[in-house]
Design a protein around this motif. Structure first.
Motif, short mmCIF file in Angstrom:
data_model
loop_
_atom_site.label_atom_id
_atom_site.label_comp_id
_atom_site.label_asym_id
_atom_site.label_seq_id
_atom_site.Cartn_x
_atom_site.Cartn_y
_atom_site.Cartn_z
N LYS A 38 0.89 -1.15 0.02
CA LYS A 38 -0.13 0.11 0.06
C LYS A 38 0.88 1.27 -0.08
N THR A 39 0.42 2.21 -0.69
CA THR A 39 1.40 3.49 -0.68
C THR A 39 0.73 4.33 0.61
N LEU A 40 1.50 4.69 1.35
CA LEU A 40 1.18 5.72 2.58
C LEU A 40 2.01 6.86 2.26
N ILE A 41 1.35 8.09 2.54
CA ILE A 41 1.95 9.35 2.47
C ILE A 41 2.47 9.88 3.78
N PHE A 42 3.78 10.13 4.19
CA PHE A 42 4.33 10.43 5.35
C PHE A 42 4.81 11.95 5.06
N GLU A 43 4.25 12.94 6.00
CA GLU A 43 4.75 14.20 6.04
C GLU A 43 4.69 14.70 7.33
N LYS A 44 5.34 15.77 7.57
CA LYS A 44 5.50 16.49 8.94
C LYS A 44 4.52 17.25 9.48
N ASP A 45 3.91 17.23 10.52
CA ASP A 45 3.04 18.10 11.03
C ASP A 45 3.76 19.50 11.69
N ASP A 46 2.96 20.14 12.19
CA ASP A 46 3.32 21.42 12.68
C ASP A 46 4.26 21.41 13.88
N GLN A 47 4.40 20.23 14.57
CA GLN A 47 5.40 20.06 15.80
C GLN A 47 6.76 19.41 15.38
N GLY A 48 6.67 19.10 13.85
CA GLY A 48 7.59 18.48 13.24
C GLY A 48 7.69 16.83 13.43
N GLU A 49 6.67 16.34 13.93
CA GLU A 49 6.46 14.87 14.03
C GLU A 49 5.87 14.40 12.52
N TYR A 50 6.23 12.95 12.33
CA TYR A 50 5.47 12.52 11.16
C TYR A 50 4.22 12.01 11.19
N ARG A 51 3.53 12.31 10.37
CA ARG A 51 1.96 11.74 10.41
C ARG A 51 1.86 10.84 9.35
N VAL A 52 1.13 10.19 9.28
CA VAL A 52 0.75 9.01 8.02
C VAL A 52 -0.58 9.01 7.51
N ILE A 53 -0.64 9.15 6.16
CA ILE A 53 -1.87 9.18 5.47
C ILE A 53 -2.10 8.12 4.61
N ASP A 54 -3.28 7.35 4.63
CA ASP A 54 -3.18 6.32 3.82
C ASP A 54 -3.87 6.89 2.40
N ALA A 55 -3.08 6.83 1.44
CA ALA A 55 -3.33 7.20 0.24
C ALA A 55 -4.70 6.54 -0.58
N ALA A 56 -5.01 5.42 -0.31
CA ALA A 56 -6.24 4.75 -0.68
C ALA A 56 -7.31 4.85 0.20
N HIS A 57 -7.17 5.50 1.53
CA HIS A 57 -8.21 5.50 2.39
C HIS A 57 -8.87 4.15 3.05
N ASP A 58 -7.93 3.23 2.92
CA ASP A 58 -8.55 1.96 3.44
C ASP A 58 -7.69 1.66 4.56
N SER A 59 -8.10 2.02 5.77
CA SER A 59 -7.22 1.87 7.01
C SER A 59 -7.26 0.46 7.41
N GLY A 60 -6.32 0.03 8.40
CA GLY A 60 -6.44 -1.18 9.06
C GLY A 60 -5.78 -2.39 8.55
N THR A 61 -5.21 -2.20 7.23
CA THR A 61 -4.56 -3.50 6.51
C THR A 61 -2.96 -3.16 6.58
N VAL A 62 -2.50 -2.29 7.25
CA VAL A 62 -0.90 -2.26 7.28
C VAL A 62 -0.60 -2.13 8.94
N SER A 63 0.43 -3.19 8.97
CA SER A 63 1.11 -3.37 10.37
C SER A 63 1.35 -1.98 11.22
N LYS A 64 0.76 -1.80 12.18
CA LYS A 64 1.09 -0.50 12.73
C LYS A 64 2.74 -0.42 13.17
N GLY A 65 2.97 -1.71 13.54
CA GLY A 65 4.62 -1.87 13.87
C GLY A 65 5.68 -1.64 12.73
N PHE A 66 5.03 -2.01 11.68
CA PHE A 66 6.08 -1.63 10.31
C PHE A 66 5.98 -0.14 10.24
#
Length: 77
Positions: A38-66
């Protein structure tokens, strides 16, 4: 110009090479990373932390640990 590089990520004792596309957006950028097919979008938020967006909007299928291992790798760069 979008450029693809490989990101080495260690997860559960195995090394994974993930394709990363760097997408410039004005003064910032997004990292489009293929994780578990799956293609995930990683970008930094206002505090400089990475947030992750699911490009396909199909949550729950990618290992959170990964995903956490990918974020840890990015933060170590």
């Amino acid at each position: 110009m979008n450029e693809t590089i490989m990101l080495p990520v260690d997860y559960q004792g195995a090394s994974h090479e993930l394709p990363v596309t760097i997408v410039p957006l004005g003064y910032t950028y997004q990292l489009h990373i293929e994780v578990e097919g799956k293609t995930l979008i990683f970008e930094k938020d206002d505090q400089g932390e990475y947030r992750v967006i699911d490009a396909a909007h199909d949550s729950g299928t990618v290992s959170k640990g990964f995903v956490a291992a990918v974020v840890a790798t990015l933060e170590a760069l």
